[in-house]
Design a protein around this motif. Structure first.
Motif, PDB file in Angstrom:
ATOM      1  N   VAL A   1       0.866  -1.179   0.000  1.00 17.22           N
ATOM      2  CA  VAL A   1       0.000   0.000   0.000  1.00 17.22           C
ATOM      3  C   VAL A   1       0.902   1.228   0.000  1.00 17.22           C
ATOM      4  CG1 VAL A   1      -1.739   1.319   1.260  1.00 17.22           C
ATOM      5  CG2 VAL A   1      -1.878  -1.181   1.194  1.00 17.22           C
ATOM      6  N   PHE A   2       0.667   2.089  -0.959  1.00 15.45           N
ATOM      7  CA  PHE A   2       1.506   3.282  -1.135  1.00 15.45           C
ATOM      8  C   PHE A   2       0.703   4.503  -0.715  1.00 15.45           C
ATOM      9  CE2 PHE A   2       3.787   6.609  -3.374  1.00 15.45           C
ATOM     10  CZ  PHE A   2       5.108   6.192  -3.289  1.00 15.45           C
ATOM     11  N   HIS A   3       1.379   5.462  -0.035  1.00 12.17           N
ATOM     12  CA  HIS A   3       0.721   6.679   0.420  1.00 12.17           C
ATOM     13  C   HIS A   3       1.325   7.883  -0.291  1.00 12.17           C
ATOM     14  CE1 HIS A   3      -0.130   3.798   3.668  1.00 12.17           C
ATOM     15  NE2 HIS A   3      -1.232   4.507   3.854  1.00 12.17           N
ATOM     16  N   THR A   4       0.452   8.719  -0.839  1.00 11.54           N
ATOM     17  CA  THR A   4       0.921   9.925  -1.511  1.00 11.54           C
ATOM     18  C   THR A   4       0.236  11.133  -0.883  1.00 11.54           C
ATOM     19  OG1 THR A   4       1.074  11.074  -3.636  1.00 11.54           O
ATOM     20  CG2 THR A   4      -0.825   9.666  -3.336  1.00 11.54           C
ATOM     21  N   PRO A   5       0.973  12.230  -0.637  1.00 17.13           N
ATOM     22  CA  PRO A   5       0.353  13.414  -0.033  1.00 17.13           C
ATOM     23  C   PRO A   5      -0.746  13.983  -0.928  1.00 17.13           C
ATOM     24  CG  PRO A   5       2.754  13.558   0.037  1.00 17.13           C
ATOM     25  CD  PRO A   5       2.416  12.410  -0.850  1.00 17.13           C
ATOM     26  N   SER A   6      -1.895  14.283  -0.364  1.00 17.25           N
ATOM     27  CA  SER A   6      -3.012  14.811  -1.139  1.00 17.25           C
ATOM     28  C   SER A   6      -2.645  16.117  -1.826  1.00 17.25           C
ATOM     29  CB  SER A   6      -4.219  15.047  -0.224  1.00 17.25           C
ATOM     30  OG  SER A   6      -4.559  13.874   0.470  1.00 17.25           O
ATOM     31  N   ALA A   7      -1.823  16.936  -1.174  1.00 19.16           N
ATOM     32  CA  ALA A   7      -1.512  18.270  -1.680  1.00 19.16           C
ATOM     33  C   ALA A   7      -0.695  18.238  -2.970  1.00 19.16           C
ATOM     34  CB  ALA A   7      -0.760  19.064  -0.618  1.00 19.16           C
ATOM     35  N   VAL A   8       0.010  17.153  -3.242  1.00 15.32           N
ATOM     36  CA  VAL A   8       0.867  17.121  -4.428  1.00 15.32           C
ATOM     37  C   VAL A   8       0.435  16.067  -5.440  1.00 15.32           C
ATOM     38  CG1 VAL A   8       2.859  17.977  -3.145  1.00 15.32           C
ATOM     39  CG2 VAL A   8       2.550  15.505  -3.395  1.00 15.32           C
ATOM     40  N   SER A   9      -0.563  15.280  -5.109  1.00 15.75           N
ATOM     41  CA  SER A   9      -0.884  14.151  -5.979  1.00 15.75           C
ATOM     42  C   SER A   9      -1.594  14.571  -7.259  1.00 15.75           C
ATOM     43  CB  SER A   9      -1.771  13.140  -5.243  1.00 15.75           C
ATOM     44  OG  SER A   9      -3.112  13.585  -5.206  1.00 15.75           O
ATOM     45  N   GLY A  10      -2.336  15.692  -7.222  1.00 15.86           N
ATOM     46  CA  GLY A  10      -3.096  16.105  -8.395  1.00 15.86           C
ATOM     47  C   GLY A  10      -4.430  15.411  -8.518  1.00 15.86           C
ATOM     48  N   TYR A  11      -4.768  14.582  -7.555  1.00 13.02           N
ATOM     49  CA  TYR A  11      -6.006  13.797  -7.591  1.00 13.02           C
ATOM     50  C   TYR A  11      -6.943  14.334  -6.531  1.00 13.02           C
ATOM     51  CZ  TYR A  11      -8.869   9.520  -7.910  1.00 13.02           C
ATOM     52  OH  TYR A  11      -9.881   8.619  -8.105  1.00 13.02           O
ATOM     53  N   ASP A  12      -8.190  14.602  -6.911  1.00 13.27           N
ATOM     54  CA  ASP A  12      -9.090  15.272  -5.977  1.00 13.27           C
ATOM     55  C   ASP A  12      -9.721  14.343  -4.942  1.00 13.27           C
ATOM     56  OD1 ASP A  12     -11.026  13.886  -7.371  1.00 13.27           O
ATOM     57  OD2 ASP A  12     -11.858  15.649  -8.383  1.00 13.27           O
ATOM     58  N   GLY A  13      -9.487  13.055  -5.089  1.00  9.53           N
ATOM     59  CA  GLY A  13      -9.995  12.119  -4.094  1.00  9.53           C
ATOM     60  C   GLY A  13     -11.490  11.909  -4.147  1.00  9.53           C
ATOM     61  N   ALA A  14     -12.141  12.451  -5.178  1.00  6.55           N
ATOM     62  CA  ALA A  14     -13.593  12.356  -5.263  1.00  6.55           C
ATOM     63  C   ALA A  14     -14.061  10.977  -5.726  1.00  6.55           C
ATOM     64  CB  ALA A  14     -14.134  13.432  -6.215  1.00  6.55           C
ATOM     65  N   ALA A  15     -13.144  10.211  -6.288  1.00  9.64           N
ATOM     66  CA  ALA A  15     -13.536   8.884  -6.770  1.00  9.64           C
ATOM     67  C   ALA A  15     -13.945   8.007  -5.589  1.00  9.64           C
ATOM     68  CB  ALA A  15     -12.388   8.240  -7.521  1.00  9.64           C
ATOM     69  N   ARG A  16     -14.849   7.122  -5.863  1.00  9.94           N
ATOM     70  CA  ARG A  16     -15.301   6.244  -4.798  1.00  9.94           C
ATOM     71  C   ARG A  16     -14.153   5.341  -4.334  1.00  9.94           C
ATOM     72  NH1 ARG A  16     -15.528   1.579  -7.542  1.00  9.94           N
ATOM     73  NH2 ARG A  16     -16.160   1.584  -9.710  1.00  9.94           N
ATOM     74  N   ILE A  17     -14.211   4.975  -3.085  1.00 11.14           N
ATOM     75  CA  ILE A  17     -13.224   4.034  -2.561  1.00 11.14           C
ATOM     76  C   ILE A  17     -13.353   2.718  -3.331  1.00 11.14           C
ATOM     77  CG2 ILE A  17     -12.608   2.656  -0.539  1.00 11.14           C
ATOM     78  CD1 ILE A  17     -13.383   5.032   1.188  1.00 11.14           C
TER      79      ILE A  17
ATOM     80  N   GLY B   1       7.233  14.386  -5.882  1.00  6.05           N
ATOM     81  CA  GLY B   1       7.394  14.022  -7.284  1.00  6.05           C
ATOM     82  C   GLY B   1       6.371  13.016  -7.759  1.00  6.05           C
ATOM     83  N   LEU B   2       5.244  12.917  -7.039  1.00  9.30           N
ATOM     84  CA  LEU B   2       4.226  11.914  -7.355  1.00  9.30           C
ATOM     85  C   LEU B   2       2.991  12.570  -7.945  1.00  9.30           C
ATOM     86  CD1 LEU B   2       4.379  10.076  -3.915  1.00  9.30           C
ATOM     87  CD2 LEU B   2       5.599   9.436  -5.980  1.00  9.30           C
ATOM     88  N   ARG B   3       2.285  11.844  -8.803  1.00  5.72           N
ATOM     89  CA  ARG B   3       0.977  12.281  -9.300  1.00  5.72           C
ATOM     90  C   ARG B   3       0.055  11.070  -9.307  1.00  5.72           C
ATOM     91  NH1 ARG B   3       0.231  17.456  -9.068  1.00  5.72           N
ATOM     92  NH2 ARG B   3      -1.188  17.525 -10.859  1.00  5.72           N
ATOM     93  N   LEU B   4      -1.230  11.334  -9.163  1.00  4.84           N
ATOM     94  CA  LEU B   4      -2.220  10.264  -9.123  1.00  4.84           C
ATOM     95  C   LEU B   4      -3.372  10.631 -10.053  1.00  4.84           C
ATOM     96  CD1 LEU B   4      -2.784   7.570  -7.625  1.00  4.84           C
ATOM     97  CD2 LEU B   4      -4.136   8.889  -5.986  1.00  4.84           C
ATOM     98  N   PHE B   5      -3.792   9.673 -10.876  1.00  2.28           N
ATOM     99  CA  PHE B   5      -4.837   9.929 -11.849  1.00  2.28           C
ATOM    100  C   PHE B   5      -5.858   8.797 -11.827  1.00  2.28           C
ATOM    101  CE2 PHE B   5      -0.827  11.612 -13.537  1.00  2.28           C
ATOM    102  CZ  PHE B   5      -1.160  12.951 -13.674  1.00  2.28           C
ATOM    103  N   ALA B   6      -7.093   9.136 -12.198  1.00  2.00           N
ATOM    104  CA  ALA B   6      -8.098   8.098 -12.376  1.00  2.00           C
ATOM    105  C   ALA B   6      -7.690   7.210 -13.550  1.00  2.00           C
ATOM    106  CB  ALA B   6      -9.466   8.725 -12.636  1.00  2.00           C
ATOM    107  N   ASP B   7      -7.925   5.924 -13.447  1.00  2.00           N
ATOM    108  CA  ASP B   7      -7.469   4.992 -14.476  1.00  2.00           C
ATOM    109  C   ASP B   7      -8.271   5.112 -15.769  1.00  2.00           C
ATOM    110  OD1 ASP B   7      -5.736   3.118 -15.435  1.00  2.00           O
ATOM    111  OD2 ASP B   7      -6.794   1.392 -14.626  1.00  2.00           O
ATOM    112  N   VAL B   8      -9.367   5.849 -15.765  1.00  2.00           N
ATOM    113  CA  VAL B   8     -10.137   6.056 -16.988  1.00  2.00           C
ATOM    114  C   VAL B   8      -9.351   6.861 -18.007  1.00  2.00           C
ATOM    115  CG1 VAL B   8     -12.380   5.900 -15.877  1.00  2.00           C
ATOM    116  CG2 VAL B   8     -11.245   8.119 -16.026  1.00  2.00           C
ATOM    117  N   GLU B   9      -8.279   7.580 -17.562  1.00  4.35           N
ATOM    118  CA  GLU B   9      -7.457   8.384 -18.469  1.00  4.35           C
ATOM    119  C   GLU B   9      -6.382   7.566 -19.132  1.00  4.35           C
ATOM    120  OE1 GLU B   9      -5.902  11.583 -16.219  1.00  4.35           O
ATOM    121  OE2 GLU B   9      -7.840  12.415 -15.705  1.00  4.35           O
TER     122      GLU B   9
END
Length: 369
Positions: free
Chosen positions: A263-279, A360-368
């Motif tokens: 399980v990897f943890h990325t800071p919300s402030a730098v990930s670029g992902y709004d976290g709105a996706a369902r768990i 240096g991390l970014r997170l994106f929805a897999d639909v992209e």
């Protein structure tokens, strides 16, 4: 030479049922160097040819220097153009090639000679006036093409892959020369390229195009460090992607399950992902190779990614390590570390931890994907 602002207002271009450019808006200030970057078929050259007037938009309008030129012919737009194929007249000397647009505008002989001399000085070819194109190297021909484009002092310069035919070293040299020339002249430059390094080196801003639309617009640093989509992240620079499951967000940290044991943890402030996706939603974790490091297995901390060395190669200013992930789908991760000569080469099969710099991390929805 003073640049003019360019306003592209919701421009579209369709060829039958195929849309090449779709609802593009760009506001380009006077004197800016804007690169339009994208893969083949993204619509960047079609957009440039509409700015030049060689193609008419299906919708939208184009304003240059406060003047609506949407329906104005190319020869009345007062735009300089430089192409990948230099299009020099083989039967004319360098001076005659450069003077051609002045002659077409009815400029007198004495003033033509004065402006040609000044243009040759600007492109550092003062002694080449009497030569013919076949007597010049590729880089010299490109300089002549640039001189011809600037000799009538256009407020806007359009460049379509102008360095594509040059070798790597000459191309890099010409990138700096063109940027310095543009800064001295103050012209507005719209530069089309598929070369990401070229765009990063030369531009004040970059418009990344995909499927006829602007995917992201920003400074080179912002585009590189803060890509807004997985496409931009993948297209600009090198990027590692790992697929995972979004577990949720707590205390400013987003958790991504890469497999049952990681399980990897990325800071919300730098990930670029709004976290709105369902768990439980599918996501892609993006990691720049130069923002990764290596540690001995077990020494990388709780957020380390376990892997094993496939190969390590010397790449000049850095060492490139290909690491097979010991989790998930066992992707290959590229890791760049400084080539300081202090670290012994890694042997194939060495167990390591891949350690990521948190900003240096970014997170994106897999639909992209």
């Amino acid at each position: 030479m003073i640049g003019a602002p360019v306003f592209i207002d919701r421009i579209s271009k369709a060829y039958g049922s195929q849309t090449a450019v779709s609802d593009v808006t760009l506001d380009i200030p006077a004197g800016e160097f804007l690169s339009i970057l994208g893969p083949s078929g993204s619509g960047k050259t079609t957009l440039l040819t509409m700015i030049a007037g060689f193609e008419s938009p299906s919708a939208g309008r184009l304003v240059i220097g406060g003047r609506d030129v949407t329906a104005v012919s190319p020869d009345r737009r007062n735009i300089g153009m430089v192409f990948q194929r230099y299009a020099l007249f083989p039967h004319l000397t360098v001076a005659e090639n450069i003077a051609f647009p002045l002659k077409m505008r009815g400029i007198g002989k004495d003033l033509r000679a004065e402006r040609v001399k000044r243009a040759l000085d600007l492109v550092q070819l003062p002694d080449y006036a009497r030569r013919y194109p076949h007597e010049l190297s590729g880089g010299q021909q490109q300089r002549v093409a640039v001189a011809r484009a600037i000799v009538f002092e256009p407020p806007v310069l359009l460049m379509d892959e102008p360095l594509g035919a040059l070798d790597k070293k000459l191309r890099e040299s010409m990138q700096i020369e063109i940027k310095q020339l543009q800064q001295r002249l103050g012209a507005t430059v719209i530069y089309v390229t598929h070369d990401q390094e070229e765009a990063l080196t030369m531009s004040d801003r970059i418009a990344v195009m995909a499927k006829g639309k602007i995917a992201q617009l920003g400074s080179p640093a912002d585009i590189y460090r803060n890509p807004q989509t997985a496409f931009v992240a993948d297209f600009i620079g090198k990027m590692n992607f790992l697929r995972g499951e979004f577990l949720g967000e707590t205390a400013g940290s987003q958790a991504i399950k890469l497999d049952e044991n990681v399980v990897f943890h990325t800071p919300s402030a730098v990930s670029g992902y709004d976290g709105a996706a369902r768990i439980g939603g599918r996501v892609r974790l993006a990691l720049r190779p130069e923002r990764l490091g290596l540690a001995a297995r077990g020494a990388g901390g709780k957020n380390a990614l376990p892997g094993r060395i496939e190969t390590s190669v010397f790449a000049g200013s850095f060492d490139l390590h290909l690491v097979r992930a010991d989790f998930g789908s066992h992707d290959i991760l590229q890791v760049q570390t400084p080539a300081d000569g202090m670290q012994a080469p890694f042997v194939k099969g060495t167990l390591v931890d891949v350690v990521a710099e948190q900003d240096g991390l970014r997170l994106f929805a897999d639909v992209e994907a």
